[in-house]
Scaffold this motif. Structure first.
Motif, PDB file in Angstrom:
ATOM      1  N   ASP A  48       0.831  -1.132  -0.023  1.00 52.48           N
ATOM      2  CA  ASP A  48      -0.045  -0.192  -0.024  1.00 52.48           C
ATOM      3  C   ASP A  48       0.906   1.295  -0.035  1.00 52.48           C
ATOM      4  O   ASP A  48       2.176   1.190   0.071  1.00 52.48           O
ATOM      5  CB  ASP A  48      -0.944   0.013   1.179  1.00 52.48           C
ATOM      6  N   SER A  49       0.205   2.474   0.295  1.00 51.58           N
ATOM      7  CA  SER A  49       1.233   3.590  -0.108  1.00 51.58           C
ATOM      8  C   SER A  49       2.262   3.685   1.049  1.00 51.58           C
ATOM      9  O   SER A  49       3.103   4.714   0.952  1.00 51.58           O
ATOM     10  CB  SER A  49       0.060   4.979   0.023  1.00 51.58           C
ATOM     11  N   SER A  50       1.944   3.068   2.104  1.00 55.35           N
ATOM     12  CA  SER A  50       3.042   3.250   3.446  1.00 55.35           C
ATOM     13  C   SER A  50       3.884   2.065   3.838  1.00 55.35           C
ATOM     14  O   SER A  50       4.729   2.064   4.815  1.00 55.35           O
ATOM     15  CB  SER A  50       2.340   3.723   4.595  1.00 55.35           C
ATOM     16  N   LYS A  51       3.625   0.969   2.916  1.00 49.87           N
ATOM     17  CA  LYS A  51       4.244  -0.254   3.293  1.00 49.87           C
ATOM     18  C   LYS A  51       4.923  -0.740   1.979  1.00 49.87           C
ATOM     19  O   LYS A  51       4.291  -1.124   1.124  1.00 49.87           O
ATOM     20  CB  LYS A  51       3.147  -1.149   4.030  1.00 49.87           C
ATOM     21  N   MET A  52       6.154  -1.188   2.068  1.00 45.53           N
ATOM     22  CA  MET A  52       6.879  -1.848   0.925  1.00 45.53           C
ATOM     23  C   MET A  52       7.689  -2.964   1.514  1.00 45.53           C
ATOM     24  O   MET A  52       8.449  -2.820   2.481  1.00 45.53           O
ATOM     25  CB  MET A  52       7.688  -0.685   0.271  1.00 45.53           C
ATOM     26  N   GLN A  53       7.683  -4.180   0.859  1.00 46.50           N
ATOM     27  CA  GLN A  53       8.458  -5.029   1.158  1.00 46.50           C
ATOM     28  C   GLN A  53       9.811  -5.244   0.132  1.00 46.50           C
ATOM     29  O   GLN A  53       9.707  -4.731  -1.193  1.00 46.50           O
ATOM     30  CB  GLN A  53       7.701  -6.499   0.697  1.00 46.50           C
ATOM     31  N   VAL A  54      10.893  -5.575   0.526  1.00 51.18           N
ATOM     32  CA  VAL A  54      11.989  -5.615  -0.021  1.00 51.18           C
ATOM     33  C   VAL A  54      12.528  -7.182   0.124  1.00 51.18           C
ATOM     34  O   VAL A  54      12.649  -7.725   0.832  1.00 51.18           O
ATOM     35  CB  VAL A  54      13.036  -4.783   0.302  1.00 51.18           C
ATOM     36  N   SER A  55      12.768  -7.714  -1.413  1.00 53.78           N
ATOM     37  CA  SER A  55      13.520  -8.814  -1.589  1.00 53.78           C
ATOM     38  C   SER A  55      14.486  -8.980  -2.546  1.00 53.78           C
ATOM     39  O   SER A  55      14.536  -8.249  -3.614  1.00 53.78           O
ATOM     40  CB  SER A  55      12.224  -9.851  -2.067  1.00 53.78           C
ATOM     41  N   VAL A  56      15.471  -9.754  -2.151  1.00 54.19           N
ATOM     42  CA  VAL A  56      16.690  -9.635  -2.923  1.00 54.19           C
ATOM     43  C   VAL A  56      16.802 -11.272  -3.541  1.00 54.19           C
ATOM     44  O   VAL A  56      16.696 -12.226  -2.324  1.00 54.19           O
ATOM     45  CB  VAL A  56      18.114  -9.415  -2.262  1.00 54.19           C
ATOM     46  N   SER A  57      17.061 -11.428  -4.736  1.00 54.00           N
ATOM     47  CA  SER A  57      17.170 -13.019  -4.987  1.00 54.00           C
ATOM     48  C   SER A  57      18.282 -13.076  -6.154  1.00 54.00           C
ATOM     49  O   SER A  57      18.253 -12.308  -7.245  1.00 54.00           O
ATOM     50  CB  SER A  57      15.870 -13.482  -5.519  1.00 54.00           C
ATOM     51  N   SER A  58      18.845 -14.175  -6.100  1.00 50.87           N
ATOM     52  CA  SER A  58      19.994 -14.461  -7.295  1.00 50.87           C
ATOM     53  C   SER A  58      19.385 -15.402  -7.992  1.00 50.87           C
ATOM     54  O   SER A  58      20.245 -16.042  -8.878  1.00 50.87           O
ATOM     55  CB  SER A  58      21.076 -14.788  -6.542  1.00 50.87           C
ATOM     56  N   ASP A  59      18.071 -16.246  -7.824  1.00 50.66           N
ATOM     57  CA  ASP A  59      17.733 -17.142  -8.711  1.00 50.66           C
ATOM     58  C   ASP A  59      16.271 -16.985  -9.161  1.00 50.66           C
ATOM     59  O   ASP A  59      15.596 -17.837  -8.900  1.00 50.66           O
ATOM     60  CB  ASP A  59      18.062 -18.403  -8.146  1.00 50.66           C
ATOM     61  N   GLY A  60      15.856 -15.697  -9.606  1.00 51.96           N
ATOM     62  CA  GLY A  60      14.651 -15.481  -9.867  1.00 51.96           C
ATOM     63  C   GLY A  60      13.436 -15.251  -8.933  1.00 51.96           C
ATOM     64  O   GLY A  60      14.008 -14.257  -7.937  1.00 51.96           O
ATOM     65  N   VAL A  61      12.157 -15.634  -8.868  1.00 55.93           N
ATOM     66  CA  VAL A  61      11.314 -15.050  -7.834  1.00 55.93           C
ATOM     67  C   VAL A  61      11.793 -15.319  -6.646  1.00 55.93           C
ATOM     68  O   VAL A  61      12.006 -16.577  -6.248  1.00 55.93           O
ATOM     69  CB  VAL A  61       9.826 -15.711  -8.338  1.00 55.93           C
ATOM     70  N   PRO A  62      11.597 -14.298  -5.493  1.00 58.35           N
ATOM     71  CA  PRO A  62      12.086 -14.775  -4.288  1.00 58.35           C
ATOM     72  C   PRO A  62      10.934 -15.731  -3.468  1.00 58.35           C
ATOM     73  O   PRO A  62       9.727 -15.377  -3.605  1.00 58.35           O
ATOM     74  CB  PRO A  62      11.865 -13.302  -3.520  1.00 58.35           C
ATOM     75  N   SER A  63      11.426 -16.499  -2.555  1.00 58.57           N
ATOM     76  CA  SER A  63      10.473 -17.073  -1.519  1.00 58.57           C
ATOM     77  C   SER A  63      10.166 -16.411  -0.390  1.00 58.57           C
ATOM     78  O   SER A  63       9.456 -16.839   0.246  1.00 58.57           O
ATOM     79  CB  SER A  63      11.169 -18.466  -1.515  1.00 58.57           C
ATOM     80  N   ARG A  64      11.005 -15.442   0.113  1.00 55.99           N
ATOM     81  CA  ARG A  64      10.553 -14.644   1.043  1.00 55.99           C
ATOM     82  C   ARG A  64      10.834 -13.208   0.889  1.00 55.99           C
ATOM     83  O   ARG A  64      11.692 -12.653   0.050  1.00 55.99           O
ATOM     84  CB  ARG A  64      11.480 -14.941   2.101  1.00 55.99           C
ATOM     85  N   THR A  65      10.603 -12.555   1.825  1.00 60.13           N
ATOM     86  CA  THR A  65      11.022 -11.028   2.146  1.00 60.13           C
ATOM     87  C   THR A  65      11.870 -10.556   2.988  1.00 60.13           C
ATOM     88  O   THR A  65      12.285 -11.393   3.845  1.00 60.13           O
ATOM     89  CB  THR A  65       9.708 -10.222   2.633  1.00 60.13           C
TER      90      THR A  65
END
Length: 286
Positions: A229-246
């Motif tokens: 939403d406008s005040s909450k953002m998740q950040v994920s870093v992945s070296s092999d495609g779609v991330p499985s966690r945040t």
């Protein structure tokens, strides 16, 4: 954002981002650049010329991500399909199921970031914007508008940010870089966009910083910025495609908006991404 080739300085031939000892602009600016809080007349004329130039590139025959081009660029692998960002060759899934999202998000546009040193252009990353499939229901006022009209209308992009629907930006590195350099670039872009940091903003930035400190980011690594939403953002870093966690959740509307503005505001660091998104939205709204 013009020019091709490699670094001319031997100090900067390494696949890593050059250090601040190079006779080039700060590495912070390689990724994201800086936005001034007040535009000068010269900046305004430059922005106008850039928009005029982009209006030509928005013609269907010239655009890298019109609906027709996306279909032509898509390739299938099992049940997945991809769209290729032509300047970097990076392939983006046309639909993504990300942690924390209520449904799969749809790719609406792609682009790339290129930093120019003198006349030498160096591509740093590719990026793709994903939106909730029902975003068009929040944009009724722009139905039937052309891509050029959308590109010029800041209020539309603000409406996308404010809409209570998930959207995500996938950044795919096309160069190796250490995490500190990447964070410094983000911080250098975010800070000028926040007039006065509150304790909440400072806490959010500290959380954000901790994701990248001491973390090597290899070519092909993806960073996902997912606005719930406008005040909450998740950040994920992945070296092999779609991330499985945040990796972390950022809760500060000032910080989350600043990041959205970096890519889709008036002074977007990737004109190709914003133009592509404008075309994708025009296709959705027509």
């Amino acid at each position: 954002m013009q020019g091709v080739g490699a670094f001319s300085s031997p100090m900067c031939v390494s696949p890593s981002i050059p250090s601040s000892s190079c006779n080039h602009p700060s590495p912070c600016n390689i990724f994201l650049g800086r936005r001034n809080s007040v535009s000068t007349p010269n900046q305004s004329r430059s922005l106008k010329r850039r928009h005029q130039s982009l209006s030509v590139s928005l013609r269907p025959e010239n655009t890298s991500f019109s609906a027709k081009a996306a279909a032509a660029a898509s390739s299938s692998s099992g049940s997945e399909s991809y769209a290729e960002e032509p300047a970097t060759g990076v392939k983006f899934q046309t639909s993504l199921a990300l942690p924390g999202c209520s449904t799969s998000l749809s790719l609406v546009g792609t682009g790339y970031r290129e930093k120019v040193f003198a006349i030498i252009g160096v591509k740093v990353y590719a990026a793709g914007l994903y939106v909730h499939p029902s975003i068009s229901s929040k944009l009724d006022a722009w139905k039937g508008k052309s891509a050029a009209d959308i590109l010029e209308n800041r209020s539309l992009f603000n409406s996308i940010f404010q809409a209570p629907l998930e959207k995500s930006l996938q950044i795919v590195l096309v160069r190796d870089v250490d995490g500190k350099t990447f964070w410094d670039a983000l911080d250098d872009a975010i800070s000028p966009r926040i007039k006065s940091l509150t304790p909440i903003d400072q806490s959010a930035l500290s959380t954000f910083r901790s994701i990248f400190q001491g973390r090597p980011l290899k070519k092909g690594t993806s960073i996902f910025l997912t606005w719930l939403d406008s005040s909450k953002m998740q950040v994920s870093v992945s070296s092999d495609g779609v991330p499985s966690r945040t990796d972390a959740t950022i809760e500060s509307e000032n910080v989350t908006f600043a990041l959205f503005d970096v890519f889709l505001g008036d002074a977007s660091v990737s004109a190709s991404l914003k133009a592509s998104v404008a075309n994708g939205l025009a296709a959705i709204l027509n």
